[in-house]
Every structure is written in C-alpha cells, then in structure tokens.
Design a protein around this motif. Structure first.
Motif, PDB file in Angstrom:
ATOM      1  N   ALA A   1       0.824  -1.215   0.000  1.00  0.00           N
ATOM      2  CA  ALA A   1       0.000   0.000   0.000  1.00  0.00           C
ATOM      3  C   ALA A   1       0.857   1.264   0.000  1.00  0.00           C
ATOM      4  N   LEU A   2       2.124   1.159   0.367  1.00  0.00           N
ATOM      5  CA  LEU A   2       3.014   2.321   0.395  1.00  0.00           C
ATOM      6  C   LEU A   2       3.685   2.563  -0.957  1.00  0.00           C
ATOM      7  N   TRP A   3       3.427   1.684  -1.895  1.00  0.00           N
ATOM      8  CA  TRP A   3       3.978   1.799  -3.244  1.00  0.00           C
ATOM      9  C   TRP A   3       2.958   2.459  -4.166  1.00  0.00           C
ATOM     10  N   GLY A   4       3.450   3.051  -5.227  1.00  0.00           N
ATOM     11  CA  GLY A   4       2.563   3.578  -6.261  1.00  0.00           C
ATOM     12  C   GLY A   4       1.960   2.457  -7.082  1.00  0.00           C
ATOM     13  N   SER A   5       2.634   1.305  -7.121  1.00  0.00           N
ATOM     14  CA  SER A   5       2.175   0.162  -7.899  1.00  0.00           C
ATOM     15  C   SER A   5       2.377  -1.115  -7.083  1.00  0.00           C
ATOM     16  N   ALA A   6       1.284  -1.817  -6.809  1.00  0.00           N
ATOM     17  CA  ALA A   6       1.386  -3.088  -6.081  1.00  0.00           C
ATOM     18  C   ALA A   6       2.179  -4.109  -6.883  1.00  0.00           C
TER      19      ALA A   6
ATOM     20  N   ARG B   1       5.821  12.119  -5.047  1.00  0.00           N
ATOM     21  CA  ARG B   1       4.532  12.710  -4.691  1.00  0.00           C
ATOM     22  C   ARG B   1       4.187  13.736  -5.768  1.00  0.00           C
ATOM     23  N   VAL B   2       2.918  13.826  -6.082  1.00  0.00           N
ATOM     24  CA  VAL B   2       2.455  14.800  -7.068  1.00  0.00           C
ATOM     25  C   VAL B   2       2.311  16.139  -6.350  1.00  0.00           C
TER      26      VAL B   2
ATOM     27  N   THR C   1      -5.203  13.986  -6.891  1.00  0.00           N
ATOM     28  CA  THR C   1      -5.955  13.456  -5.754  1.00  0.00           C
ATOM     29  C   THR C   1      -5.102  13.519  -4.493  1.00  0.00           C
ATOM     30  N   GLU C   2      -5.760  13.380  -3.361  1.00  0.00           N
ATOM     31  CA  GLU C   2      -5.031  13.372  -2.088  1.00  0.00           C
ATOM     32  C   GLU C   2      -4.032  12.224  -2.045  1.00  0.00           C
ATOM     33  N   THR C   3      -4.414  11.083  -2.573  1.00  0.00           N
ATOM     34  CA  THR C   3      -3.518   9.920  -2.610  1.00  0.00           C
ATOM     35  C   THR C   3      -2.279  10.217  -3.443  1.00  0.00           C
ATOM     36  N   GLN C   4      -2.449  10.889  -4.572  1.00  0.00           N
ATOM     37  CA  GLN C   4      -1.308  11.226  -5.418  1.00  0.00           C
ATOM     38  C   GLN C   4      -0.380  12.234  -4.742  1.00  0.00           C
ATOM     39  N   ARG C   5      -0.942  13.071  -3.869  1.00  0.00           N
ATOM     40  CA  ARG C   5      -0.140  14.107  -3.207  1.00  0.00           C
ATOM     41  C   ARG C   5       0.605  13.571  -1.984  1.00  0.00           C
TER      42      ARG C   5
END
Length: 181
Positions: A92-97, A158-159, A166-170
């Motif tokens: 979950a801490l990765w951008g891609s599982a 981080r974006v 999105t908040e997740t992207q940031r």
C-alpha cells in the motif's frame, strides 16, 4: 599446632574453591542455554560510521507531509512492515502493487529482513511531481543462515498540489527501489 592451623586453612580454601565451581558451571550453563535464543534475534544493523547512509535522527518537531523527512517516514514504515513479514500491507506504500511484488521477490530466500535508512536527498521536481532518493540497506539472514545485504536507493514520489491531483497522489509513495553498487 602449626600443622593443624595449616590443615584448617587448606581445607577452608578447598571448600571455597568447591563453592565457586558450581557458580562458574551455572554461568556457563546459562550462557549455553541462552545461545539459541540469541541466534533468533535480529542481526545488528550495518555500521554506518561516516557513510552517507547514516540513519535518520528522530524528528523534534511535527513533520511537513510534503517534506523529504515525510518521505523518510514512509520508508521507515515500510521497513517496519516487512520486518514483521507484513509484505502485502507494505504494498500500500507503493505507487504500484505490481512493482512492490516484483521487488519482494528479491527476498524469497531470506529468513528475515530488516531495513536501515540514511538521510533523504534533496527533492527534485519533474513534470508536476517531486522525487526523492533515500539510501537504504536491507539486511538479514538467508534461510540457510548466511547473512544477506542489499544496498539500494528507495525512490519516492509525490504529485505537487496541482489541479486535478488526488489526495492519494499528493502523498509520498515508493515509486521504485534501485539496487546500488
């Protein structure tokens, strides 16, 4: 009379020596009995010395979630999860599982995995994102008992706060982990 006194002193010394022997044997027995427990303990982290991978100091003030220190906390959290064998939670801490699962394959023959991290580099901007590299050392033991070590740079992204993000992207997430030297 002198012989009697000498005999008493010699007997006392012998008794004192006999009393000490079980204590030494008890200490040796305790040491032998505790040895297997020591073998199951986590290996000591790699020495850092003047290495640029010197572990991060504990923060004194609240950390800005956009800072490189916050990226360091993500890597520390990841290290805690994998040390406990909670790899799927670490994904979950990765951008891609998928990328996380591919990286996890490096440790299939490891009995245990630990992580120490160094100071994060400066954040670098690119196309609306910020990236930071954190030098890290994965260490532990292979299933056969041999020590294992993998030096790598954990690359986080981080974006920026741009319209449509999105908040997740940031939030900081692990983009990839690159083995170094």
């Amino acid at each position: 009379m002198v012989r009697v006194v000498f005999a008493i002193l010699a007997a006392t010394a012998m008794l004192a020596a006999c009393r000490q022997t079980p204590q030494r044997n008890d200490a040796a027995r305790v040491e032998r009995e505790s040895a297997p427990a020591a073998a199951t303990e986590a290996p000591a982290p790699p020495a850092t010395g003047t290495d640029p991978r010197t572990p991060l100091p504990e923060p004194g003030d609240p950390i800005d979630p956009k800072s490189v220190e916050a990226a360091g906390q993500v890597v520390q959290h990841y290290g805690a999860l994998i040390e406990q064998g909670r790899w799927k939670e670490g994904w979950a801490l990765w951008g891609s599982a998928d990328a996380a699962r591919r990286f996890e394959r490096n440790f299939r023959d490891w009995a245990d995995v630990h992580l120490t991290i160094g100071n994060p580099g400066d954040g670098e901007g690119a196309a609306g994102s910020v990236y930071v590299a954190i030098p890290s050392i994965f260490y532990g033991n292979r299933k056969g008992g041999d020590p294992a070590r993998l030096e790598a740079d954990v690359i986080l992204r981080r974006v920026n706060d741009v319209p449509g993000s999105t908040e997740t992207q940031r939030r900081w997430h692990i983009e990839r982990i690159e083995a170094s030297g």
